[in-house]
Design a protein around this motif. Structure first.
Motif, PDB file in Angstrom:
ATOM      1  N   ALA A 382     -33.004  -7.830  27.844  1.00 27.57           N
ATOM      2  CA  ALA A 382     -33.152  -8.104  26.417  1.00 27.57           C
ATOM      3  C   ALA A 382     -33.598  -9.548  26.259  1.00 27.57           C
ATOM      4  CB  ALA A 382     -31.837  -7.866  25.673  1.00 27.57           C
ATOM      5  N   GLU A 383     -34.117  -9.856  25.098  1.00 23.29           N
ATOM      6  CA  GLU A 383     -34.527 -11.242  24.818  1.00 23.29           C
ATOM      7  C   GLU A 383     -33.313 -12.133  24.632  1.00 23.29           C
ATOM      8  OE1 GLU A 383     -38.162 -12.536  22.257  1.00 23.29           O
ATOM      9  OE2 GLU A 383     -36.414 -12.530  20.913  1.00 23.29           O
ATOM     10  N   SER A 384     -32.267 -11.593  24.000  1.00 21.06           N
ATOM     11  CA  SER A 384     -30.999 -12.303  23.866  1.00 21.06           C
ATOM     12  C   SER A 384     -29.886 -11.268  23.764  1.00 21.06           C
ATOM     13  CB  SER A 384     -30.992 -13.210  22.628  1.00 21.06           C
ATOM     14  OG  SER A 384     -31.054 -12.432  21.438  1.00 21.06           O
ATOM     15  N   ALA A 385     -28.674 -11.692  24.136  1.00 24.56           N
ATOM     16  CA  ALA A 385     -27.551 -10.753  24.113  1.00 24.56           C
ATOM     17  C   ALA A 385     -26.245 -11.503  23.927  1.00 24.56           C
ATOM     18  CB  ALA A 385     -27.510  -9.945  25.409  1.00 24.56           C
ATOM     19  N   GLU A 386     -25.423 -10.986  23.030  1.00 22.58           N
ATOM     20  CA  GLU A 386     -24.049 -11.456  22.845  1.00 22.58           C
ATOM     21  C   GLU A 386     -23.160 -10.231  22.952  1.00 22.58           C
ATOM     22  OE1 GLU A 386     -23.873 -13.399  19.083  1.00 22.58           O
ATOM     23  OE2 GLU A 386     -24.936 -15.193  19.774  1.00 22.58           O
ATOM     24  N   VAL A 387     -22.211 -10.251  23.885  1.00 20.20           N
ATOM     25  CA  VAL A 387     -21.483  -9.028  24.219  1.00 20.20           C
ATOM     26  C   VAL A 387     -19.998  -9.302  24.417  1.00 20.20           C
ATOM     27  CG1 VAL A 387     -21.471  -6.988  25.697  1.00 20.20           C
ATOM     28  CG2 VAL A 387     -23.528  -8.407  25.559  1.00 20.20           C
ATOM     29  N   SER A 388     -19.169  -8.498  23.787  1.00 21.77           N
ATOM     30  CA  SER A 388     -17.744  -8.486  24.094  1.00 21.77           C
ATOM     31  C   SER A 388     -17.504  -7.463  25.198  1.00 21.77           C
ATOM     32  CB  SER A 388     -16.913  -8.084  22.869  1.00 21.77           C
ATOM     33  OG  SER A 388     -17.014  -9.038  21.839  1.00 21.77           O
ATOM     34  N   PRO A 389     -16.733  -7.804  26.226  1.00 19.69           N
ATOM     35  CA  PRO A 389     -16.433  -6.812  27.270  1.00 19.69           C
ATOM     36  C   PRO A 389     -15.699  -5.611  26.687  1.00 19.69           C
ATOM     37  CG  PRO A 389     -15.833  -9.032  27.989  1.00 19.69           C
ATOM     38  CD  PRO A 389     -16.134  -9.120  26.525  1.00 19.69           C
ATOM     39  N   VAL A 390     -15.872  -4.470  27.324  1.00 15.68           N
ATOM     40  CA  VAL A 390     -15.135  -3.258  26.936  1.00 15.68           C
ATOM     41  C   VAL A 390     -14.206  -2.876  28.078  1.00 15.68           C
ATOM     42  CG1 VAL A 390     -16.932  -2.423  25.386  1.00 15.68           C
ATOM     43  CG2 VAL A 390     -16.965  -1.728  27.790  1.00 15.68           C
ATOM     44  N   ASP A 391     -13.097  -2.237  27.738  1.00 14.90           N
ATOM     45  CA  ASP A 391     -12.140  -1.843  28.781  1.00 14.90           C
ATOM     46  C   ASP A 391     -12.510  -0.530  29.446  1.00 14.90           C
ATOM     47  OD1 ASP A 391     -11.504  -0.010  26.819  1.00 14.90           O
ATOM     48  OD2 ASP A 391      -9.559  -0.907  26.333  1.00 14.90           O
ATOM     49  N   ASN A 392     -13.398   0.234  28.805  1.00 18.83           N
ATOM     50  CA  ASN A 392     -13.818   1.510  29.372  1.00 18.83           C
ATOM     51  C   ASN A 392     -15.095   1.979  28.692  1.00 18.83           C
ATOM     52  OD1 ASN A 392     -13.596   3.682  31.154  1.00 18.83           O
ATOM     53  ND2 ASN A 392     -11.417   3.941  30.738  1.00 18.83           N
ATOM     54  N   ILE A 393     -15.868   2.769  29.399  1.00 15.58           N
ATOM     55  CA  ILE A 393     -17.076   3.378  28.829  1.00 15.58           C
ATOM     56  C   ILE A 393     -16.979   4.884  29.034  1.00 15.58           C
ATOM     57  CG2 ILE A 393     -19.597   3.551  28.926  1.00 15.58           C
ATOM     58  CD1 ILE A 393     -19.717   0.709  29.931  1.00 15.58           C
ATOM     59  N   PHE A 394     -16.996   5.606  27.940  1.00 16.94           N
ATOM     60  CA  PHE A 394     -16.926   7.069  27.978  1.00 16.94           C
ATOM     61  C   PHE A 394     -18.308   7.615  27.630  1.00 16.94           C
ATOM     62  CE2 PHE A 394     -12.757   5.425  26.793  1.00 16.94           C
ATOM     63  CZ  PHE A 394     -11.943   6.034  27.732  1.00 16.94           C
ATOM     64  N   VAL A 395     -18.857   8.431  28.521  1.00 12.55           N
ATOM     65  CA  VAL A 395     -20.227   8.925  28.357  1.00 12.55           C
ATOM     66  C   VAL A 395     -20.205  10.436  28.239  1.00 12.55           C
ATOM     67  CG1 VAL A 395     -22.542   8.958  29.333  1.00 12.55           C
ATOM     68  CG2 VAL A 395     -21.064   6.978  29.734  1.00 12.55           C
ATOM     69  N   HIS A 396     -20.811  10.943  27.188  1.00 11.67           N
ATOM     70  CA  HIS A 396     -20.910  12.390  26.956  1.00 11.67           C
ATOM     71  C   HIS A 396     -22.385  12.753  26.833  1.00 11.67           C
ATOM     72  CE1 HIS A 396     -16.563  13.120  26.271  1.00 11.67           C
ATOM     73  NE2 HIS A 396     -16.583  11.869  25.858  1.00 11.67           N
ATOM     74  N   PHE A 397     -22.996  13.040  27.979  1.00 17.52           N
ATOM     75  CA  PHE A 397     -24.391  13.451  28.038  1.00 17.52           C
ATOM     76  C   PHE A 397     -24.428  14.870  28.603  1.00 17.52           C
ATOM     77  CE2 PHE A 397     -27.187   9.410  28.344  1.00 17.52           C
ATOM     78  CZ  PHE A 397     -26.397   8.755  27.407  1.00 17.52           C
ATOM     79  N   PRO A 398     -24.692  15.891  27.792  1.00 13.30           N
ATOM     80  CA  PRO A 398     -24.810  17.237  28.370  1.00 13.30           C
ATOM     81  C   PRO A 398     -26.002  17.301  29.302  1.00 13.30           C
ATOM     82  CG  PRO A 398     -25.554  17.225  26.096  1.00 13.30           C
ATOM     83  CD  PRO A 398     -24.947  15.877  26.348  1.00 13.30           C
ATOM     84  N   LYS A 399     -25.839  18.032  30.401  1.00 10.04           N
ATOM     85  CA  LYS A 399     -26.941  18.195  31.332  1.00 10.04           C
ATOM     86  C   LYS A 399     -28.028  19.040  30.691  1.00 10.04           C
ATOM     87  CE  LYS A 399     -24.709  15.968  34.494  1.00 10.04           C
ATOM     88  NZ  LYS A 399     -23.655  15.481  33.605  1.00 10.04           N
ATOM     89  N   GLU A 400     -29.253  18.801  31.113  1.00 10.93           N
ATOM     90  CA  GLU A 400     -30.389  19.467  30.493  1.00 10.93           C
ATOM     91  C   GLU A 400     -30.257  20.984  30.558  1.00 10.93           C
ATOM     92  OE1 GLU A 400     -35.260  19.518  30.915  1.00 10.93           O
ATOM     93  OE2 GLU A 400     -34.095  17.858  31.740  1.00 10.93           O
ATOM     94  N   GLU A 401     -29.735  21.487  31.702  1.00 11.32           N
ATOM     95  CA  GLU A 401     -29.630  22.941  31.847  1.00 11.32           C
ATOM     96  C   GLU A 401     -28.491  23.526  31.006  1.00 11.32           C
ATOM     97  OE1 GLU A 401     -27.375  20.968  35.254  1.00 11.32           O
ATOM     98  OE2 GLU A 401     -29.277  20.724  34.192  1.00 11.32           O
TER      99      GLU A 401
END
Length: 534
Positions: A382-401
């Protein structure tokens, strides 16, 4: 002195952090990114990327180290050469450490140690010229540790003795003299090489002169075994007789082992750091690769965790950009789009709608990768970024099939969301890409609306890519309850003809969307039908 570490400052190594699940890592293409960072240590790099470090001191510590690799380009060269020389040589030294091939192996190992000495000399030159330019505590500790080894009495002695040994080996020798220490019962305790000579050994002792020289000499080991009462040989005696019988073969083994021990003491910490150093070299090369394509990269500003905020200007997908770089497509304004992404008090939960193939999934993945890179201490795409850390990342991506009506899949998806709800905090990040698409549009809308209410109350940061534009109608009503996280709408734009532009803006969607473009693409339009009928 404690072994330097390039991932954690002193007293921070024992902290425990959450790990990305294998499913989340797969959806965010972490294995691919780890391979681009460390082709020969991919699993190790993947472990670093999957660890969600939240301590700002650790993150800053790593950022400083990466800055050293970027701002002092000589650092990569000297460390890469040092590691390559030391690692290759150490394998050879280990391979020959148990050899009894007399002094031939000693000659080879001497050459290896000489290359190590030369390597240390170059490291010293780097120290003299570049140490003052280093800013990171971690890199300073590593370079200083190498310099301390260089200045040690042991290294000075090694240089002197190797030089003398090389001189002797270069001219060859015909005989060796051993010294034997005996205990009070005249039993041999220790044996050592006293000297080597260019001439054969000729001096005779009293018994030699009296008895003469036998035409056939039986090995001393056999003699001792035959003469001893029980036929056994003590370990120390066996070692001595082997030394004498081989005229230096076994001594060469011990000498090589001693060289290996010194080698370990001198550079073992660098071998331990090899994977870490390669990780940073890969990170620096990634920054250079992005810049060479005209894409922005930046060192993110790490905000306090309790601010629960992320703000990226001209964000793009690192994985996608890397793939474009290695393809024949090349990189231009149409292949790698850059968009702003902001999660703050004006909207921590973003509902992203727009046309199919409009860049929504890429945008969502880009936000996840940027969060991971920021917490790993890496530069962000990115050109610039300001970010607070997260304690967890939950990802819900259904598979294409798995996309499409599927009752069992929908039931499983609901269970996963219940697990996420139980584990998420107001410092978590949730990424949803076409979630709940395995049920009917009506059911999807109902469940999605309930999920948005729950996640808003928890206070997570959330990016939800969905084809159900009607969900945005619930934004105002949910925000009226003043939840911890308010909702906002993002839209993937289309041009006047309804074609995706891959530009994403913060606004409510156009319900008509890209219908005209879709009608024209698939050739199905009532107006077109009437026109052709007439």
């Amino acid at each position: 002195m404690a072994t330097p570490d390039l991932l954690f400052p002193v007293d921070t190594r024992q902290k425990k952090y959450n790990q990305l699940t294998k499913s989340a890592a797969s959806d965010l293409q972490i294995e691919y990114l780890a391979m681009t960072l460390s082709p020969y240590n991919t699993e190790y790099a993947e472990g670093i990327l999957s660890q969600l470090v939240t301590d700002p001191d650790v993150i800053s510590y790593r950022q400083d180290i990466l800055d050293d690799f970027l701002n002092v380009p000589e650092l990569e060269g000297i460390l890469y050469k040092s590691l390559h020389t030391i690692y290759s040589n150490s394998k050879s030294v280990y391979a020959k450490a148990g050899s009894t091939q007399s002094f031939f192996e000693l000659t080879e190992n001497t050459a290896l140690i000489e290359s190590f000495i030369s390597c240390m000399e170059e490291c010293h030159e780097f120290y003299e010229k570049c140490f003052s330019r280093l800013v990171s505590a971690g890199m300073k500790a590593v370079v200083q540790a190498i310099e301390d080894k260089y200045r040690s009495e042991e290294f000075a002695t090694l240089k002197t003795e190797i030089a003398e040994l090389r001189k002797t080996l270069a001219t060859g020798f015909r005989s060796v003299t051993f010294g034997v220490n005996l205990d009070e019962l005249m039993r041999p305790e220790e044996i050592a090489l006293i000297s080597v000579s260019h001439e054969p050994f000729k001096e005779k002792k009293l018994f030699d002169k009296l008895l003469g020289v036998q035409s056939s000499v039986e090995p001393l080991t056999n003699v001792y075994s035959r003469k001893s009462k029980d036929g056994a040989i003590s370990a120390i005696n066996e070692r001595m007789f082997k030394e004498l019988d081989a005229l230096g073969g076994e001594y060469s083994k011990h000498f090589n082992t001693a060289l290996r021990a010194y080698y370990d003491a001198s550079i073992d910490f660098l071998i331990i750091l090899e994977k870490q150093i390669n990780f940073y070299i890969g990170a620096a090369n990634t920054v250079g690769r992005m810049k060479s394509m005209g894409l922005p990269v930046c060192r993110p500003v790490i905000l306090p965790m309790n601010e629960r905020r992320a703000d990226y200007k001209k964000l793009y997908d690192t994985a996608f950009a890397n793939k474009m770089c290695t393809s024949f497509v090349g990189v231009n304004d149409n292949t790698v789009k850059q968009n702003d992404c902001r999660m703050d008090d004006d909207g921590r939960i973003l509902i992203l709608t727009g046309p199919n193939n409009g860049g929504k999934t890429t945008f969502t993945r880009a936000a996840g990768i940027a969060q991971i890179f920021a917490q790993c201490g890496l530069y962000v795409s990115a050109e610039s970024a300001e970010v607070s850390p997260v304690d967890n990342i939950f990802v819900h991506f259904p598979k294409e099939e798995e996309i499409g009506i599927n009752a069992s899949r929908f039931t499983e998806e609901c269970k996963q969301f219940r697990d996420t709800i139980s584990a998420a905090t107001d410092c978590s990040l949730v990424l949803m890409n076409e979630s709940l698409s395995s049920t009917t549009p009506t059911e999807c809308l109902i469940i999605a609306r309930e999920l948005m209410r729950i996640f808003a109350d928890i206070g997570v940061r959330l990016l939800y890519t969905t084809h159900i534009k009607e969900l945005t109608d619930s934004i105002d009503s949910i925000n009226e309850g003043k939840p911890k996280s308010t909702l906002a709408s993002l839209t993937a734009e289309c041009d006047e003809g309804g074609r995706p532009t891959y530009i994403i803006t913060r606004r409510m969607p156009d319900k008509a969307g890209n219908a005209e473009y879709i009608f024209r693409k698939f050739g199905i339009s009532y107006d077109e039908y009437i026109k052709n009928k007439g």
